[in-house]
Design a protein around this motif. Structure first.
Motif, short mmCIF file in Angstrom:
data_model
loop_
_atom_site.label_atom_id
_atom_site.label_comp_id
_atom_site.label_asym_id
_atom_site.label_seq_id
_atom_site.Cartn_x
_atom_site.Cartn_y
_atom_site.Cartn_z
N HIS A 5 -32.04 38.40 -29.77
CA HIS A 5 -32.05 37.00 -30.18
C HIS A 5 -30.99 36.20 -29.42
N PRO A 6 -31.28 34.94 -29.11
CA PRO A 6 -30.27 34.13 -28.41
C PRO A 6 -29.06 33.79 -29.28
N TRP A 7 -29.26 33.72 -30.59
CA TRP A 7 -28.15 33.40 -31.50
C TRP A 7 -27.93 34.56 -32.46
N THR A 8 -26.74 35.13 -32.43
CA THR A 8 -26.32 36.15 -33.39
C THR A 8 -24.83 35.98 -33.65
N GLY A 9 -24.34 36.65 -34.68
CA GLY A 9 -22.91 36.61 -34.97
C GLY A 9 -22.53 35.49 -35.91
N VAL A 10 -21.26 35.13 -35.90
CA VAL A 10 -20.74 34.11 -36.81
C VAL A 10 -20.88 32.73 -36.18
N PHE A 11 -21.62 31.87 -36.85
CA PHE A 11 -21.77 30.45 -36.48
C PHE A 11 -21.20 29.62 -37.64
N PRO A 12 -19.91 29.35 -37.65
CA PRO A 12 -19.38 28.61 -38.79
C PRO A 12 -19.95 27.19 -38.89
N ALA A 13 -20.06 26.71 -40.11
CA ALA A 13 -20.40 25.32 -40.36
C ALA A 13 -19.08 24.57 -40.56
N ILE A 14 -18.68 23.82 -39.56
CA ILE A 14 -17.36 23.18 -39.56
C ILE A 14 -17.40 21.86 -40.32
N GLY A 43 -20.93 30.70 -32.13
CA GLY A 43 -21.50 29.36 -32.07
C GLY A 43 -20.86 28.50 -33.14
N LEU A 44 -21.02 27.17 -33.02
CA LEU A 44 -20.43 26.24 -33.98
C LEU A 44 -21.49 25.26 -34.45
N ILE A 45 -21.57 25.09 -35.77
CA ILE A 45 -22.53 24.15 -36.34
C ILE A 45 -21.78 22.94 -36.87
N PHE A 46 -22.05 21.80 -36.28
CA PHE A 46 -21.50 20.53 -36.72
C PHE A 46 -22.55 19.78 -37.55
N LEU A 47 -22.10 18.91 -38.43
CA LEU A 47 -22.98 18.05 -39.20
C LEU A 47 -23.99 18.82 -40.05
N GLY A 48 -23.54 19.94 -40.60
CA GLY A 48 -24.32 20.58 -41.64
C GLY A 48 -24.01 19.92 -42.97
N SER A 49 -24.38 20.58 -44.06
CA SER A 49 -24.04 20.07 -45.38
C SER A 49 -22.52 19.95 -45.52
N LEU A 50 -21.81 20.99 -45.06
CA LEU A 50 -20.35 20.98 -45.13
C LEU A 50 -19.75 19.92 -44.23
N GLY A 51 -20.48 19.55 -43.18
CA GLY A 51 -20.03 18.51 -42.27
C GLY A 51 -20.33 17.10 -42.73
N GLU A 52 -20.81 16.96 -43.98
CA GLU A 52 -21.08 15.65 -44.60
C GLU A 52 -22.08 14.83 -43.78
N ASN A 53 -23.08 15.50 -43.25
CA ASN A 53 -24.08 14.85 -42.42
C ASN A 53 -24.61 13.56 -43.04
N VAL A 78 -23.17 24.71 -29.12
CA VAL A 78 -22.87 23.61 -30.04
C VAL A 78 -24.17 23.24 -30.74
N VAL A 79 -24.20 23.42 -32.04
CA VAL A 79 -25.42 23.21 -32.83
C VAL A 79 -25.19 22.03 -33.76
N SER A 80 -26.16 21.16 -33.85
CA SER A 80 -26.07 20.02 -34.76
C SER A 80 -27.02 20.19 -35.93
N GLY A 81 -26.54 19.90 -37.12
CA GLY A 81 -27.44 19.78 -38.26
C GLY A 81 -28.36 18.60 -38.08
N VAL A 82 -29.60 18.74 -38.54
CA VAL A 82 -30.56 17.64 -38.56
C VAL A 82 -30.99 17.47 -40.01
N ALA A 83 -30.53 16.39 -40.63
CA ALA A 83 -30.74 16.19 -42.07
C ALA A 83 -31.14 14.75 -42.35
N GLU A 84 -32.16 14.31 -41.66
CA GLU A 84 -32.62 12.93 -41.83
C GLU A 84 -33.63 12.84 -42.97
N THR A 85 -33.84 11.65 -43.45
CA THR A 85 -34.80 11.45 -44.53
C THR A 85 -36.23 11.41 -44.01
#
Length: 302
Positions: A5-14, A43-53, A78-85
């Motif tokens: 898989h291209p993504w494995t390991g720890v990807f924190p939600a910052i 990897g790093l996940i920005f703008l998840g739930s924890l990132g107050e998207n 660099v991964v971005s959350g997508v949480a649009e209505t």
């Protein structure tokens, strides 16, 4: 753990760091990201739930991702959350982030829309995926978002090539085995529930979207490495220490709790954006006790 898989390991939600007035603190966010990168994350996940998207404006979200792409400099995804209505807003955001150099997405169901119709969720996901060629992690969190993506639905989505991973946050570890039995190794399976990380690792996961671990990155990474090596006795010892802190990730105020944890560990500030309010009184003292007890008794990460 599959290595294909291209993504494995720890990807924190910052977290998205903010000043006391709620304005963005991009320098502090980038500084925290650097500490996490140095811990060995994948990897790093920005703008998840924890990132107050959902608390950020459209322009702010695009600015955060542009600046964080520049700060990370291609060292890890660099991964971005997508949480649009709406699906239209989600596809537009994905296109803009791809143009800004983002490496992939963590895609949530349409926010504020609890559909009883699985086809609507599947169509939302497929439409957003068609807007980008980048890899996507699908985020299943029926507890928070009211839409459950079942193993059978993941099987239906398997023909969409850029769906590469799934974040399983149902709180039901049975799902991991059900997913393996239904979709095999089609997706990298990440746990998204901190205080089920060890139980999930026993069942065979590929990654961990860590929450509380952003305040304890060395210990979090050490725990992951021990679990992946099958060194369960050592892993359990760290997990028992970590678990009171990991419980902070599954409270309804997890953003405030984890931001306070980050602050007490010297990696950022606790400030959130309204409607979230700072912790006060007995609740604040109780959370601080958990954090300070954890800091005082933290194990060696070596």
């Amino acid at each position: 753990m599959s290595t294909s898989h291209p993504w494995t390991g720890v990807f924190p939600a910052i977290t998205t760091q903010m000043h006391r007035d709620g304005s963005l603190d991009l320098d502090a966010t980038a500084t925290h990201a650097e500490v996490l990168i140095q811990s060995g994350i994948r990897g790093l996940i920005f703008l998840g739930s924890l990132g107050e998207n959902q608390m950020l404006t459209s322009a702010e979200k695009r600015l955060v991702m542009k600046e964080m792409v520049g700060a990370v400099k291609g060292r890890i995804p660099v991964v971005s959350g997508v949480a649009e209505t709406s699906t239209a807003d989600a596809t537009a955001f994905a296109r803009d982030c791809e143009a800004a150099g983002v490496d992939g997405f963590m895609l949530m169901p349409a926010m504020c829309y609890k559909t009883p119709d699985p086809e609507e969720t599947l169509t939302h996901f497929r439409t957003v995926a068609a807007a980008t060629g980048l890899p996507i992690m699908i985020y299943n969190n029926p507890i928070s978002y009211g839409n459950d993506i079942t193993p059978e639905m993941f099987a239906t989505l398997a023909d969409t090539k850029n769906f590469v991973a799934l974040k399983e946050s149902s709180g039901n570890t049975r799902r991991i085995t059900d997913l393996r039995n239904t979709v095999g190794d089609r997706y990298a399976i990440f746990t998204g529930v901190d205080d089920l990380a060890l139980e999930s690792a026993v069942l065979g996961i590929d990654g961990w979207v860590a929450g509380t671990g952003i305040a304890f990155p060395k210990e979090n990474q050490r725990l992951w490495e021990l679990m992946q090596a099958g060194k369960w006795q050592e892993a359990v010892a760290i997990y028992r220490w970590f678990t009171p802190l990991l419980h902070l990730d599954v409270h309804i105020k997890f953003v405030q709790y984890i931001k306070l944890c980050v602050q007490e560990c010297g990696l950022g500030k606790e400030w959130t954006r309204a409607p979230r309010l700072p912790l006060t009184g007995a609740e604040r003292e109780a959370v601080l006790k958990v954090i300070h007890d954890g800091i005082a008794s933290r194990p060696s990460a070596g």
